[in-house]
Design a protein around this motif. Structure first.
Motif, PDB file in Angstrom:
ATOM      1  N   GLU A 141      23.933  27.549  81.166  1.00 13.80           N
ATOM      2  CA  GLU A 141      23.147  26.835  82.164  1.00 13.80           C
ATOM      3  C   GLU A 141      22.561  27.730  83.249  1.00 13.80           C
ATOM      4  OE1 GLU A 141      22.451  23.753  81.727  1.00 13.80           O
ATOM      5  OE2 GLU A 141      23.759  23.557  79.978  1.00 13.80           O
ATOM      6  N   VAL A 142      22.587  29.057  83.043  1.00 15.04           N
ATOM      7  CA  VAL A 142      22.112  29.952  84.101  1.00 15.04           C
ATOM      8  C   VAL A 142      20.761  30.564  83.732  1.00 15.04           C
ATOM      9  CG1 VAL A 142      24.442  30.459  84.887  1.00 15.04           C
ATOM     10  CG2 VAL A 142      23.382  31.930  83.157  1.00 15.04           C
ATOM     11  N   GLU A 143      20.076  31.061  84.745  1.00 19.01           N
ATOM     12  CA  GLU A 143      18.785  31.719  84.550  1.00 19.01           C
ATOM     13  C   GLU A 143      18.919  33.235  84.460  1.00 19.01           C
ATOM     14  OE1 GLU A 143      15.766  29.372  87.310  1.00 19.01           O
ATOM     15  OE2 GLU A 143      17.725  29.667  88.278  1.00 19.01           O
ATOM     16  N   VAL A 144      20.020  33.732  85.016  1.00 18.09           N
ATOM     17  CA  VAL A 144      20.294  35.171  85.027  1.00 18.09           C
ATOM     18  C   VAL A 144      21.773  35.378  84.736  1.00 18.09           C
ATOM     19  CG1 VAL A 144      20.314  37.275  86.427  1.00 18.09           C
ATOM     20  CG2 VAL A 144      18.502  35.579  86.764  1.00 18.09           C
ATOM     21  N   VAL A 145      22.082  36.393  83.928  1.00 14.99           N
ATOM     22  CA  VAL A 145      23.464  36.811  83.713  1.00 14.99           C
ATOM     23  C   VAL A 145      23.597  38.245  84.207  1.00 14.99           C
ATOM     24  CG1 VAL A 145      25.258  37.368  82.022  1.00 14.99           C
ATOM     25  CG2 VAL A 145      23.859  35.305  81.727  1.00 14.99           C
ATOM     26  N   ILE A 146      24.588  38.486  85.064  1.00 15.38           N
ATOM     27  CA  ILE A 146      24.880  39.837  85.553  1.00 15.38           C
ATOM     28  C   ILE A 146      26.259  40.234  85.062  1.00 15.38           C
ATOM     29  CG2 ILE A 146      25.169  41.296  87.593  1.00 15.38           C
ATOM     30  CD1 ILE A 146      23.441  39.294  89.125  1.00 15.38           C
ATOM     31  N   SER A 147      26.388  41.458  84.584  1.00 15.89           N
ATOM     32  CA  SER A 147      27.690  41.961  84.139  1.00 15.89           C
ATOM     33  C   SER A 147      28.032  43.260  84.842  1.00 15.89           C
ATOM     34  CB  SER A 147      27.694  42.169  82.620  1.00 15.89           C
ATOM     35  OG  SER A 147      26.627  43.007  82.214  1.00 15.89           O
ATOM     36  N   MET A 148      29.330  43.425  85.138  1.00 15.31           N
ATOM     37  CA  MET A 148      29.828  44.652  85.771  1.00 15.31           C
ATOM     38  C   MET A 148      31.155  44.970  85.088  1.00 15.31           C
ATOM     39  SD  MET A 148      28.934  46.831  87.948  1.00 15.31           S
ATOM     40  CE  MET A 148      29.419  48.061  89.144  1.00 15.31           C
ATOM     41  N   LEU A 149      31.080  45.772  84.021  1.00 15.94           N
ATOM     42  CA  LEU A 149      32.208  45.944  83.101  1.00 15.94           C
ATOM     43  C   LEU A 149      32.611  47.414  82.974  1.00 15.94           C
ATOM     44  CD1 LEU A 149      30.704  43.472  80.517  1.00 15.94           C
ATOM     45  CD2 LEU A 149      32.716  43.032  81.953  1.00 15.94           C
ATOM     46  N   PRO A 150      33.840  47.681  82.487  1.00 14.50           N
ATOM     47  CA  PRO A 150      34.362  49.049  82.534  1.00 14.50           C
ATOM     48  C   PRO A 150      33.870  50.020  81.456  1.00 14.50           C
ATOM     49  CG  PRO A 150      36.148  47.406  82.460  1.00 14.50           C
ATOM     50  CD  PRO A 150      34.880  46.700  82.172  1.00 14.50           C
ATOM     51  N   SER A 151      33.452  49.537  80.284  1.00 11.37           N
ATOM     52  CA  SER A 151      33.235  50.488  79.194  1.00 11.37           C
ATOM     53  C   SER A 151      32.167  50.010  78.214  1.00 11.37           C
ATOM     54  CB  SER A 151      34.541  50.701  78.421  1.00 11.37           C
ATOM     55  OG  SER A 151      34.867  49.534  77.672  1.00 11.37           O
ATOM     56  N   ASN A 152      31.771  50.921  77.321  1.00 14.25           N
ATOM     57  CA  ASN A 152      30.817  50.594  76.265  1.00 14.25           C
ATOM     58  C   ASN A 152      31.248  49.354  75.487  1.00 14.25           C
ATOM     59  OD1 ASN A 152      29.376  52.903  76.887  1.00 14.25           O
ATOM     60  ND2 ASN A 152      30.074  54.082  75.137  1.00 14.25           N
ATOM     61  N   GLN A 153      32.493  49.345  75.035  1.00 11.35           N
ATOM     62  CA  GLN A 153      32.968  48.273  74.171  1.00 11.35           C
ATOM     63  C   GLN A 153      32.997  46.936  74.888  1.00 11.35           C
ATOM     64  OE1 GLN A 153      33.428  48.896  70.809  1.00 11.35           O
ATOM     65  NE2 GLN A 153      33.252  46.666  70.815  1.00 11.35           N
ATOM     66  N   HIS A 154      33.366  46.953  76.170  1.00  9.70           N
ATOM     67  CA  HIS A 154      33.358  45.701  76.939  1.00  9.70           C
ATOM     68  C   HIS A 154      31.953  45.106  76.987  1.00  9.70           C
ATOM     69  CE1 HIS A 154      37.208  47.300  78.640  1.00  9.70           C
ATOM     70  NE2 HIS A 154      37.527  46.022  78.598  1.00  9.70           N
ATOM     71  N   VAL A 155      30.959  45.951  77.198  1.00  9.01           N
ATOM     72  CA  VAL A 155      29.575  45.470  77.265  1.00  9.01           C
ATOM     73  C   VAL A 155      29.140  44.911  75.918  1.00  9.01           C
ATOM     74  CG1 VAL A 155      27.171  46.187  77.578  1.00  9.01           C
ATOM     75  CG2 VAL A 155      28.934  46.975  79.169  1.00  9.01           C
ATOM     76  N   LEU A 156      29.445  45.634  74.844  1.00 13.85           N
ATOM     77  CA  LEU A 156      29.081  45.162  73.511  1.00 13.85           C
ATOM     78  C   LEU A 156      29.762  43.831  73.193  1.00 13.85           C
ATOM     79  CD1 LEU A 156      29.233  48.549  71.586  1.00 13.85           C
ATOM     80  CD2 LEU A 156      27.179  47.205  72.066  1.00 13.85           C
ATOM     81  N   ASP A 157      31.038  43.724  73.544  1.00  9.40           N
ATOM     82  CA  ASP A 157      31.781  42.487  73.260  1.00  9.40           C
ATOM     83  C   ASP A 157      31.221  41.302  74.036  1.00  9.40           C
ATOM     84  OD1 ASP A 157      33.434  43.869  71.544  1.00  9.40           O
ATOM     85  OD2 ASP A 157      35.099  44.044  72.957  1.00  9.40           O
ATOM     86  N   ILE A 158      30.950  41.514  75.330  1.00 12.12           N
ATOM     87  CA  ILE A 158      30.493  40.418  76.186  1.00 12.12           C
ATOM     88  C   ILE A 158      29.120  39.912  75.756  1.00 12.12           C
ATOM     89  CG2 ILE A 158      29.627  39.919  78.512  1.00 12.12           C
ATOM     90  CD1 ILE A 158      32.636  39.615  78.252  1.00 12.12           C
TER      91      ILE A 158
END
Length: 318
Positions: A78-95
């Motif tokens: 339900e959002v217009e923008v998603v922001i992520s602040m994650l620790p590692s390559n794999q976390h970003v790929l997973d999310i």
């Protein structure tokens, strides 16, 4: 892209004329940096939905006025923008690309902003897959540390299309004082890796200088006053000094708690090392800094701020 540059006494603000005002934002990753960034969005009256595996971090944001989601997919619907602040390559790929990740649930044309520090190739891979889902992606790592995240004075280094950069402006400026367009997707990450490699090198040099000065009998505050008005001055000496007691509001004066962890610095230096190997670029000091931070972790300082290199050097000499 039409950009207007506004000069102030303290910063340069890059304001794109195509900036948009969004209202509903999803935020995933509420650690030392992300938690403060999310709170600044709330202060600017954005409607925020958050997700993190750390339930206390989520509770903290809910008490500040955010909504919580049971998982990333629900947050993204339900959002217009998603922001992520994650620790590692794999976390970003997973999310983003994992089962029940952002790409599986976000609506068409949602803007995805990843402020994690990862390999540029990871950003480029996620952007490619996002495009297949009719989603827009920019990489937007930050500089400034925890204090800047708290104060809303971060610098954002953005990689992506110029249009998406314009559209992200209002959101990023709610969390930072400087937003810089670096080029295509992945170039924000490239800028961040170069910056953090230099930061690690300068912090090690600062710690060495102060350790030597004290061994020679110099008072650390006297040395700081000299260095910070002389040619040795740098961010690590002036605004983030690694010697306890010189500055009151930095991790070194708080038992090296909080701040930017040694594990994250070692991770970033590893990313810089990988990029240097891939591009056949010599980084002798960057490689040595990577080895030093790995040694710091091996000596039990993995949960301390990266300025703990000063303490590591002191103990190594004793």
């Amino acid at each position: 892209m039409s950009v207007c540059i506004t000069l102030t006494r303290s910063s340069i603000s890059f304001m794109a004329t195509g900036a948009r005002r969004y209202s509903r934002i999803g935020f995933v990753g509420l650690g030392n940096m992300g938690g403060h960034m999310a709170k600044n969005l709330l202060k600017k009256s954005y409607k925020l939905t958050v997700y993190d595996l750390n339930k206390s971090a989520v509770t903290n944001l809910v008490e500040a006025g955010a909504n919580s989601a049971p998982n990333v997919a629900e947050m993204s619907k339900e959002v217009e923008v998603v922001i992520s602040m994650l620790p590692s390559n794999q976390h970003v790929l997973d999310i983003y690309t994992g089962e029940n990740g952002v790409l599986s649930a976000a609506k068409k044309n949602v803007l995805l902003i990843d402020s994690s520090t990862v390999d540029p190739s990871v950003s480029q891979s996620v952007a490619s897959q996002a495009q297949k889902h009719n989603l827009r992606f920019i990489d937007s790592p930050v500089s400034g540390g925890v204090n800047a995240a708290k104060d809303g004075t971060l610098t954002f280094m953005v990689g992506g299309s110029s249009t998406d950069f314009d559209h992200a402006q209002s959101v990023l400026e709610a969390m930072g004082s400087r937003v810089v367009y670096c080029g295509d997707v992945g170039m924000g990450q490239a800028a961040k890796l170069c910056n953090n490699m230099l930061l690690a090198i300068s912090m090690i040099g600062t710690a060495e200088a102060f350790n030597l000065g004290q061994k020679l009998g110099l008072d650390a505050k006297v040395l700081a006053n000299i260095i910070n008005s002389s040619s040795g001055r740098c961010w690590s000496s002036d605004l983030y000094n690694p010697v306890p007691g010189i500055l009151p509001n930095v991790p070194s004066s708080k038992n090296y708690e909080g701040g930017f962890g040694t594990t994250l610095m070692a991770k970033d230096l590893g990313l810089a090392q990988s990029a240097a190997i891939r591009t056949q670029t010599p980084i002798p000091l960057g490689s040595l800094a990577h080895q030093i931070y790995r040694a710091i972790i091996a000596h039990g300082f993995s949960n301390k701020d990266f300025s703990v290199v000063y303490q590591f050097l002191k103990e190594s000499a004793s």
